[in-house]
Design an enzyme around this catalytic site. Structure first.
Site, PDB file in Angstrom:
ATOM      1  N   GLN A 129      -3.628   8.016  -7.823  1.00 17.03           N
ATOM      2  CA  GLN A 129      -3.150   8.418  -6.486  1.00 17.03           C
ATOM      3  C   GLN A 129      -1.625   8.580  -6.459  1.00 17.03           C
ATOM      4  OE1 GLN A 129      -4.352   5.574  -3.500  1.00 17.03           O
ATOM      5  NE2 GLN A 129      -3.454   6.697  -1.798  1.00 17.03           N
TER       6      GLN A 129
ATOM      7  N   HIS B 234      -1.696  -1.442   7.567  1.00 21.44           N
ATOM      8  CA  HIS B 234      -1.910  -0.854   6.244  1.00 21.44           C
ATOM      9  C   HIS B 234      -0.856   0.213   5.967  1.00 21.44           C
ATOM     10  CE1 HIS B 234      -4.004   0.777   2.750  1.00 21.44           C
ATOM     11  NE2 HIS B 234      -4.070   1.965   3.323  1.00 21.44           N
TER      12      HIS B 234
ATOM     13  N   THR C 148      -8.198   2.050   5.756  1.00 24.74           N
ATOM     14  CA  THR C 148      -8.173   0.621   5.446  1.00 24.74           C
ATOM     15  C   THR C 148      -7.760  -0.183   6.670  1.00 24.74           C
ATOM     16  OG1 THR C 148      -7.486   1.207   3.224  1.00 24.74           O
ATOM     17  CG2 THR C 148      -7.201  -1.081   3.864  1.00 24.74           C
TER      18      THR C 148
ATOM     19  N   LYS D  37      -9.723   9.338  -5.107  1.00 26.32           N
ATOM     20  CA  LYS D  37     -10.595   8.846  -4.040  1.00 26.32           C
ATOM     21  C   LYS D  37     -12.028   9.360  -4.139  1.00 26.32           C
ATOM     22  CE  LYS D  37      -7.351   7.007  -1.230  1.00 26.32           C
ATOM     23  NZ  LYS D  37      -7.423   5.675  -0.611  1.00 26.32           N
TER      24      LYS D  37
ATOM     25  N   GLU E 255     -11.031  -0.326  -0.554  1.00 29.07           N
ATOM     26  CA  GLU E 255     -10.462  -0.220   0.788  1.00 29.07           C
ATOM     27  C   GLU E 255     -11.528  -0.623   1.801  1.00 29.07           C
ATOM     28  OE1 GLU E 255      -8.653   3.692   1.286  1.00 29.07           O
ATOM     29  OE2 GLU E 255      -6.779   2.921   0.448  1.00 29.07           O
TER      30      GLU E 255
ATOM     31  N   ASP F 289     -11.440  11.091   6.201  1.00 31.47           N
ATOM     32  CA  ASP F 289     -10.925   9.721   6.183  1.00 31.47           C
ATOM     33  C   ASP F 289      -9.597   9.653   6.930  1.00 31.47           C
ATOM     34  OD1 ASP F 289     -11.145   7.040   5.602  1.00 31.47           O
ATOM     35  OD2 ASP F 289     -10.223   7.193   3.630  1.00 31.47           O
TER      36      ASP F 289
ATOM     37  N   ARG G 243       8.733   3.256   0.271  1.00 32.27           N
ATOM     38  CA  ARG G 243       9.966   3.551   1.008  1.00 32.27           C
ATOM     39  C   ARG G 243      10.403   2.284   1.744  1.00 32.27           C
ATOM     40  NH1 ARG G 243       6.116   7.173   2.150  1.00 32.27           N
ATOM     41  NH2 ARG G 243       5.662   6.004   4.051  1.00 32.27           N
TER      42      ARG G 243
HETATM   43 CA    CA Z   1      -9.197   5.354   2.738  1.00 31.06          CA
END
Ligand code: CA
Length: 439
Positions: A251, A145, A370, A264, A210, A138, A154
């Site tokens: 996550q 995104h 995404t 995921k 996503e 992925d 951040r």
């Molecule tokens: Ca993904």
């Protein structure tokens, strides 16, 4: 890159009336591949090609002996329970089969009666994964995104300095990829809420989708060899829709320093139909890089890539809650965007993946990441659409969602449309979140 040919002519019509209505995803100019059988039967799964609301059964077509040479060999390869053998033949095979099918399915076809005997209605079919997916990678190709997510973690430095130089990706898990219609229990995992002193094991509270495209590898490369940028698309069989379901709270706790893991790999859903790059040829676009951005390193750049290396594919996400299902209200669209906004192209992903000699194999799946566009309503995940859950979406029936609730279904759709070309689509990719299994 694929040139336009007689199969793309917008004036082509099929004797299958439903293929000619201008709104179907599957006119004669598309001819995408899937693996199917009659629903509820114990027939073997086999390859099929969509035309209007029908499927051309490639096992039946093979037995009808209407094809010759490369097209016949491609059709025979597609009679298996997966399309890996067809993919391994390379794109010359699927191109020959596409041309033969285009001619057989046209108005005035000399073989209309034989073709009618090869049809199964899509409403009577069930689908399996189109390939045995040996490996799944992925990527993270939408700069919008990456910036939106980065800003939540951040605020002063949303985009990490490597982003504009190297296509970011990670190796995912193939075993939990399933076909549209997948439902899965809400994942349970370690959660570390802000301010807590220790994590707890609990059902995910920030369940997300996503919006991605999946890239199926066709012919592969030998270990230790590279695929050059201008050869990359000849190693791609086609594109599908991919929902990379994501548990944001799992996550957030687990991702450092090695990246996503159990957040995921509990479920990923793909659409049954794979649209070939040849079918997408009318929708090629220039690949551009803003002049004040770093230009791609030479191995990720070429004149052909610049002139037609990107694709304009309209993408949308719809939600249907359990209450909406009960009320029989239509699924509600929560995102509309295009694949053209991706920062890295299909070719660049293939070339980068193999630059170190890594071997891709027929049926491997690459996710784009995404595919958020530049504006707020073009975001391809709830974590962006709701700004991390702070601004829930209100649905037409008054319900609201910060993240997904049990019973929610998410449907991805995609199509290509412009004047001078036939409208083509990808069908749908739907999955449903079920309640977590008891702890
Ligand atoms: Ca993904």
């Amino acid at each position: 890159m694929t040139a336009l040919n007689e199969t793309h002519a917008p004036t082509l019509k099929s004797f299958v009336v439903s293929a000619n209505d201008g709104i179907t995803d599957f006119p004669i100019q598309n001819l995408p591949f899937a693996v199917f059988r009659r629903a509820g039967s114990d027939e073997p799964f086999r390859g099929g090609v969509a035309i209007g609301d029908q499927i051309v059964d490639l096992a039946r077509l093979h037995r009808a002996r209407l094809l010759s040479d490369v097209a016949a060999a491609a059709c025979e390869a597609a009679t298996a329970t997966t399309l890996n053998a067809l993919m391994a033949h390379g794109n010359a095979a699927s191109t020959a089969l596409r041309l033969a099918l285009s001619r057989l399915l046209r108005v005035g076809s000399a073989h209309q009666a034989e073709m009618l005997s090869c049809f199964v209605a899509q409403s009577d079919a069930e689908y399996a994964l189109p390939a045995h997916i040996g490996d799944y990678t992925d990527f993270y190709t939408s700069i919008h995104h990456a910036t939106n997510i980065g800003r939540q973690f951040r605020p002063d430095n949303p985009l990490l300095p490597n982003y504009k130089w190297v296509p970011i990706g990670y190796h995912g898990r193939a075993s939990s990829i399933a076909i549209s219609g997948q439902s899965f229990p809400r994942p349970v995992g370690q959660l570390m809420p802000p301010g807590a002193e220790a994590p707890t094991l609990a059902p995910c509270k920030r369940m997300d989708f996503e919006l991605e495209m999946g890239i199926f590898v066709g012919s592969g490369n030998a270990l230790g060899t590279r695929i050059g940028i201008d050869d990359a698309q000849s190693h791609v069989f086609g594109l599908c829709l991919l929902n990379d379901w994501s548990a944001r709270d799992i996550q957030g706790w687990e991702y450092q320093p090695l990246g996503p893991f159990l957040s995921k790999n509990f479920a990923s859903t793909i659409s049954p139909w794979i649209v070939t790059l040849e079918a997408l040829a009318p929708y090629r676009q220039r690949f551009t890089r803003a002049s004040d951005d770093p230009q791609p390193l030479p191995y990720l750049d070429s004149a052909a890539l610049r002139s037609e290396g990107a694709f304009d594919i309209q993408l949308e996400v719809l939600i249907e809650t359990a209450l909406m299902r009960e009320q029989r209200s239509a699924p509600h669209r929560i995102c509309l965007t295009s694949y053209r906004h991706a920062y890295w192209t299909v070719s660049q992903l293939v070339t980068h993946h193999t630059v170190n000699g890594c071997n891709l194999q027929p049926g491997d799946l690459l996710g784009t990441g995404t595919l958020s566009g530049p504006t707020a309503s073009e975001a391809g995940a709830l974590i962006e659409l709701t700004q991390g859950g702070k601004l829930p979406i209100t649905l037409p029936n008054g319900e609201s969602r910060a993240f997904l609730a049990d019973g929610d279904s998410i449907t991805l759709r995609a199509h290509c449309e412009k004047s001078g070309a036939a409208r083509i689509g990808f069908g749908t990719c739907t999955g449903t979140v079920l309640p977590a299994l008891p702890l």
